[in-house]
Design a protein around this motif. Sequence first.
Motif, short mmCIF file in Angstrom:
data_model
loop_
_atom_site.label_atom_id
_atom_site.label_comp_id
_atom_site.label_asym_id
_atom_site.label_seq_id
_atom_site.Cartn_x
_atom_site.Cartn_y
_atom_site.Cartn_z
N LEU A 185 0.82 -1.22 0.00
CA LEU A 185 0.00 0.00 0.00
C LEU A 185 0.85 1.26 0.00
CD1 LEU A 185 -2.82 -1.11 2.45
CD2 LEU A 185 -2.92 -0.95 -0.04
N VAL A 186 2.04 1.17 0.54
CA VAL A 186 3.03 2.26 0.45
C VAL A 186 4.36 1.60 0.11
CG1 VAL A 186 4.20 4.16 1.61
CG2 VAL A 186 1.81 3.67 2.16
N THR A 187 4.92 1.96 -1.01
CA THR A 187 6.18 1.36 -1.43
C THR A 187 7.36 2.26 -1.06
OG1 THR A 187 6.18 2.35 -3.65
CG2 THR A 187 5.03 0.24 -3.37
N ARG A 188 8.52 1.65 -0.94
CA ARG A 188 9.74 2.40 -0.63
C ARG A 188 10.82 2.06 -1.67
NH1 ARG A 188 13.38 2.52 5.02
NH2 ARG A 188 15.26 3.35 4.02
N ARG A 189 11.45 3.11 -2.19
CA ARG A 189 12.59 2.95 -3.10
C ARG A 189 13.69 3.90 -2.66
NH1 ARG A 189 13.89 5.81 -7.91
NH2 ARG A 189 11.82 6.77 -7.91
N ASP A 190 14.86 3.36 -2.35
CA ASP A 190 16.00 4.18 -1.94
C ASP A 190 16.93 4.39 -3.12
OD1 ASP A 190 14.84 3.99 0.53
OD2 ASP A 190 16.36 2.66 1.39
N GLU A 191 17.41 5.63 -3.24
CA GLU A 191 18.25 5.98 -4.37
C GLU A 191 19.24 7.07 -3.96
OE1 GLU A 191 17.02 6.86 -8.88
OE2 GLU A 191 16.49 8.50 -7.53
N LEU A 213 8.90 7.36 -0.99
CA LEU A 213 7.73 6.65 -0.48
C LEU A 213 6.55 6.96 -1.39
CD1 LEU A 213 7.88 7.26 3.40
CD2 LEU A 213 8.66 5.24 2.12
N THR A 214 5.86 5.92 -1.83
CA THR A 214 4.77 6.11 -2.79
C THR A 214 3.48 5.52 -2.28
OG1 THR A 214 6.34 6.03 -4.64
CG2 THR A 214 4.03 5.74 -5.17
N LEU A 215 2.45 6.36 -2.15
CA LEU A 215 1.10 5.87 -1.83
C LEU A 215 0.63 5.05 -3.02
CD1 LEU A 215 -0.34 9.26 -0.47
CD2 LEU A 215 0.72 7.40 0.84
N ASN A 216 0.22 3.80 -2.78
CA ASN A 216 0.11 2.86 -3.88
C ASN A 216 -1.26 2.16 -3.96
OD1 ASN A 216 1.23 1.48 -6.12
ND2 ASN A 216 1.71 -0.29 -4.84
#
Length: 245
Positions: A4-10, A16-19
């Motif tokens: 439901l909320v994804t995380r991508r580190d860069e 953080l993306t509401l999904n």
Amino acid sequence: MTELVTRRDEDGICWLTLNRPDKLNALTVGMFKALRSHVNDLRSDDSIGCVILKGAGKCFSAGHDLADIASGEEVPSRGWHSETLRLMEKLPKPVIAAVHGHCYTGALEVALAADFILAAQSARFADTHAKWALTPIWGMSQRLPRRVGIATAKRLMFTAETVKADEALRIGLCEAVYPDDSFEAELGAFARRILENSAFSHAANKRLLEATDMDALDAGLQWEIMENEGVGPDMQDRIAAFTKK
């Protein structure tokens, strides 16, 4: 099962993306639980220097899921949503709300808990609590007037009007407006400018601003002197790097 909320580190940036794109990222208890889990993880993650909160698909979020409200959603405790946003607000690193498309009511309360809002040209903001005979419990009455002033906050809350991106910039609701087709690239560039500076200073400045918000000037000045956190561990290296240029 979809996150439901994804995380991508860069490179020091956490996206953080509401999904729930099929539901315009309408906010549910489950989404808040996922957001809270990420926030708790980020509190002690020194590899991350800036957080960007965005929405998947067509918009940031259309707001609190009305179906959940009507059915009587079960929350872990009274004030739990507000507490979750407060935890995000107090993260010791800058948090950016990146808004494109809809950002209404509960979604605006989420965005206001970030340090500031960056908007795409398509962004639309509104507080529609009054339209549905609701009152805010996630922070609208406290954060919106601090951001735009009490008279403008009253106007937005009483009329439930929709504010376009350029007007949001004019009233101080957002800090910048970017074209939609380059929005993510602009967000990354903005975050990298933050990362160029000291994480120690960012955390200390957030605590200082938080502690003295709305204080009388003399009280704030005294706090700044007495509670100053001094210099960071990277001060000497930063000055040496500059003087060697």
